[in-house]
Design a protein around this motif. Structure first.
Motif, short mmCIF file in Angstrom:
data_model
loop_
_atom_site.label_atom_id
_atom_site.label_comp_id
_atom_site.label_asym_id
_atom_site.label_seq_id
_atom_site.Cartn_x
_atom_site.Cartn_y
_atom_site.Cartn_z
N ASN A 59 0.83 -1.21 0.00
CA ASN A 59 0.00 0.00 0.00
C ASN A 59 0.87 1.26 0.00
OD1 ASN A 59 -3.09 -0.42 0.18
ND2 ASN A 59 -2.29 -2.00 1.53
N ILE A 60 2.07 1.17 0.56
CA ILE A 60 3.02 2.28 0.45
C ILE A 60 3.52 2.39 -1.00
CG2 ILE A 60 5.31 3.09 1.13
CD1 ILE A 60 4.78 1.84 3.89
N GLN A 61 3.74 1.22 -1.61
CA GLN A 61 4.27 1.17 -2.97
C GLN A 61 3.25 1.68 -4.00
OE1 GLN A 61 7.36 0.07 -3.29
NE2 GLN A 61 7.64 -0.12 -5.52
N PHE A 62 2.00 1.23 -3.88
CA PHE A 62 0.98 1.55 -4.88
C PHE A 62 0.00 2.63 -4.41
CE2 PHE A 62 2.31 -2.75 -5.99
CZ PHE A 62 2.48 -2.65 -7.36
N GLY A 63 0.11 3.03 -3.15
CA GLY A 63 -0.86 3.97 -2.62
C GLY A 63 -2.08 3.23 -2.08
N LEU A 64 -2.99 3.97 -1.46
CA LEU A 64 -4.18 3.34 -0.87
C LEU A 64 -5.19 3.02 -1.96
CD1 LEU A 64 -4.57 5.55 2.34
CD2 LEU A 64 -3.49 3.30 2.13
N THR A 65 -5.22 1.74 -2.35
CA THR A 65 -6.15 1.29 -3.40
C THR A 65 -6.99 0.15 -2.84
OG1 THR A 65 -4.55 -0.33 -4.21
CG2 THR A 65 -4.44 1.89 -5.16
N TYR A 148 3.48 -12.09 -5.60
CA TYR A 148 3.73 -12.16 -7.05
C TYR A 148 3.96 -10.75 -7.60
CZ TYR A 148 3.16 -13.39 -11.99
OH TYR A 148 3.36 -13.56 -13.35
N GLU A 149 3.10 -9.80 -7.18
CA GLU A 149 3.25 -8.43 -7.65
C GLU A 149 4.59 -7.83 -7.22
OE1 GLU A 149 -1.03 -6.30 -8.33
OE2 GLU A 149 -0.24 -6.24 -6.29
N ILE A 150 4.99 -8.13 -5.99
CA ILE A 150 6.25 -7.56 -5.46
C ILE A 150 7.47 -8.18 -6.13
CG2 ILE A 150 7.70 -7.38 -3.40
CD1 ILE A 150 5.05 -7.24 -1.77
#
Length: 213
Positions: A59-65, A148-150
Motif C-alpha cells: 500500500n506504500i508502494q501503490f498507494g491506498l487502493t 507475485y506483484e512484489i
C-alpha cells in the motif's frame, strides 16, 4: 452407600465401561495440556503477520487502493474470532469440590458428565478449526497474489480479477485437502464420544431397573 459401591463395582467389572472410563480420563488429561497452548491462533498469526507486513509495503508502494481491503478483512476476522472463542471453556469444572470420583454418589452419571465435558470441548475445537480453515482459504490467496506483484513486478495474467480468481481457486483446493484429515479426525472423535454417552446411559438405565426389581 450401597448404590455407590455397587455402581463402582459395575464400572470396574464391565470391560466396556472400564475402557470408556480410561479413554475419557486420558482425553481430559490431554485436553488440559492442549488448552494451555492455542494452536489455532498460532497458525493464524503465522499467516496474518507476513500478510500484514506485505499489505503495509504494497500500500506504500501503490498507494491506498483496493489492496487495503484485506487489511480491513483481517481486522473483521480477528474481531469475529475473539467474540467466538472468548468464552471457549465449558461451564462444567471437573475439579470443583463435590465432583471428585471417589465421593460422587453416582459414578455412572459422573462418567457421563465427563463425556459431556469432552463434547463441549470438541464443539469449541470445531469452531476454532472452522475459523482456521476459513482464514487460510480467504487470506492466503491475497498473500500469494501480492508477493507475485512484489517479486515479479507485474499483475498476474495482466488482469487483477483473473489473477485473484486463480489464486483463490488454487489455494482453496489446496487448503481444503490440507485440513480434510483434521475435520475427519474431529468428526470421528465426536461420534465416538456420542456412542460412549449412549452406552453409559444404557448401563445406567439397565442398572437402575435391576435395582428397583
Amino acid at each position: 452407600m450401597n448404590m455407590v459401591k455397587a455402581t463402582k463395582e459395575l464400572l470396574n467389572e464391565s470391560i466396556v465401561l472400564r475402557s470408556i472410563k480410561e479413554n475419557v480420563d486420558n482425553r481430559i488429561s490431554h485436553s488440559r495440556e492442549e488448552n494451555s497452548s492455542d494452536k489455532e491462533l498460532t497458525l493464524i498469526l503465522i499467516l496474518a503477520l507476513p500478510l500484514l507486513i506485505t499489505l503495509i509495503y504494497i500500500n506504500i508502494q501503490f498507494g491506498l487502493t483496493w489492496r487495503l481491503i484485506p487489511a480491513v478483512g483481517l481486522f473483521v476476522f480477528f474481531l469475529v474470532y475473539y467474540n467466538l472463542i472468548k468464552d471457549d471453556s465449558p461451564d462444567l469444572q471437573l475439579t470443583s469440590p463435590g465432583l471428585h470420583e471417589d465421593d460422587n454418589p453416582k459414578p455412572l452419571k459422573f462418567l457421563e458428565m465427563k463425556v459431556n465435558y469432552l463434547l463441549s470441548l470438541s464443539g469449541q475445537q470445531k469452531i476454532k478449526l472452522d475459523l482456521l480453515h476459513a482464514f487460510y482459504i480467504l487470506f492466503f490467496p491475497f498473500l500469494t497474489y501480492f508477493l507475485y506483484e512484489i517479486i515479479i513486478k507485474s499483475t498476474p495474467f495482466d488482469n487483477i480479477i483473473i489473477g485473484l480468481l486463480v489464486a483463490f481457486l488454487i489455494c482453496g483446493v489446496a487448503w481444503h485437502f490440507f485440513f480434510k484429515n483434521d475435520f475427519k479426525a474431529l468428526g470421528y472423535s465426536q461420534n465416538q464420544l456420542r456412542d460412549y454417552k449412549k452406552l453409559i446411559h444404557q448401563h445406567y438405565i439397565s442398572y437402575s431397573s435391576s435395582e428397583e426389581e
